[in-house]
Design a protein around this motif. Sequence first.
Motif: not given
Length: 564
Positions: A94, A110-112, A138, A140, A142, A148, A229, A561, A564
Amino acid sequence: MTFANFTTPIKNSIPWPTMAVSDGSKKGGFPLFPGNKGFFRTQRSFLPDLTVTNVASPSPPVAPPPLTTPTERSETTGDRQHPAWTSIPQERWEGELHVQGRIPSWLKGTYLRNGPGLWHIGDYNFRHLFDGYATLVKLQFDNGRLVAGHRQVESQAYRAAKKNQKLCYREFSEVPKTDNFLAYVGELANLFSGASLTDNANTGVVKLGDGRVVCLTETQKGSIVIDPNTLETLGRFDYSDTLGGLIHSAHPIVTDEEFLTLLPDLINPGYLVARMEAGSNERKVIGRVNCRGGPAPGWVHSFPVTEHYVIVPEMPLRYCAQNLLRAEPTPLYKFEWHPKSKAFIHVMCRTSGKIVTSVEVPLFVTFHFINAYEEEDEDGRVRGIIADCCEHNSDTAILDRLRLQNLRSFIGQDVLPDARVGRFRIPLDGSEYGTLEAALEADEHGRGMDMCSINPNYLGKKYRYAYACGAKRPCNFPNTLTKLDFVEKKAKNWYEEGAVPSEPFFVARPGATEEDDGVVVSIVSGRNGEGYALLLDGSSFEEIARAKFPYALPYGLHGCWVPS
């Protein structure tokens, strides 16, 4: 996050750096298998819980060693070192990525992406794209920043393989090797009970209406809850009903209110259509569809819905018990092609469970449906159903072309089988036949088509745009990102030489009024050993941002998706 009463924690057997753990234990049951007669029941071992309190360093580490293992390098040729088809070299990572371009400030969440990321165990190399152990990635977002990471899904099959350094469960094309005939008989018994089937949840990932995130594959036991997360495996998703069965559709229909799925019945050929409310683990049967042809149900990897109906496809590529029992795979693996059994589309009322119509359609082969909607006449009465899919021209060759040997040995020849956007028209006037045609000229997307997404606000409704993977030929695998316009019957294509992009996933801008107002997210495996996240504008389909990983990435399948 607490998932009490929903999951059974799974112990991690792999030592990882930079983490602290605390152990506990919980117990849970497991649903009955075929027919719910009580003949077969499995009881999993009860494993200590794992709580991860520190999952990664805040900045990217030094890039890891090359992906390709010596065995993979010696057994393949041509494009053998392309990262798309090589195992990921570390179990987790990460860090924040440097962004080139600009990420929209509204993109927060977050795209998974899930998919097979480990294609060997010990010295043994898996054979098929669908065999690899699940790897979650992932992205993420923001305030214009991007964090990632990736992590292996800690399935029972993955843990056992790591511990024993050999295959321990039946994967898509792989069967554990037995030492003698008695061991083989025992393995067959475990197959009938479901115990030897994999729980390797390497196909998709969905966010349920109550916020839980579940990785899925076609075995029901391969439903695994993860933390979006940290990507930590939290435990198995246990269905609390008694519907039983071994398999289900790998792609359920999931909204904030419900979870719809198909359960093939291999004994009395047909399908149960089941619904699960948000916050529940109990599936309830809406209705049943009896097959109209063939010795077994057709493969139902996915299916579409409209506002009022569930569309149940009956494909002539049918499940085959004999192939399932084989120690070595056939060209069609767990399936058998039965063109004489014909092909059908069934339409079920989502409320009553009654069959509204059942029509014969031309033969077809599809993994993924795109969307469906109801056609109305001038008086507002529903006169038919439109259902779109990625259709392989009723050619089953695509299954065997996805063998890793084929994918790794590309030498510039055009060998990808043709595909199109297949559009079913299903009349609701009592007619016996429906039609299947191309929704737009296949040359618009290079005669390649798969891995599709739409604006989720248009699920089951009339829509104009879809996003998928197409082809720029010569190729042996879909290699473009494609925006489809069903009104103009045109396509826009993003292409980068040598790159293999995964499924383009559309995220709508909050408050948008236009269908294509949003961004398209994809994760790309570059030819030169790089991997990067890519953002395209949903309307213009122009690149707006990319962010390079510090290591290469294997190909992935489907995503979701998580806002948040």
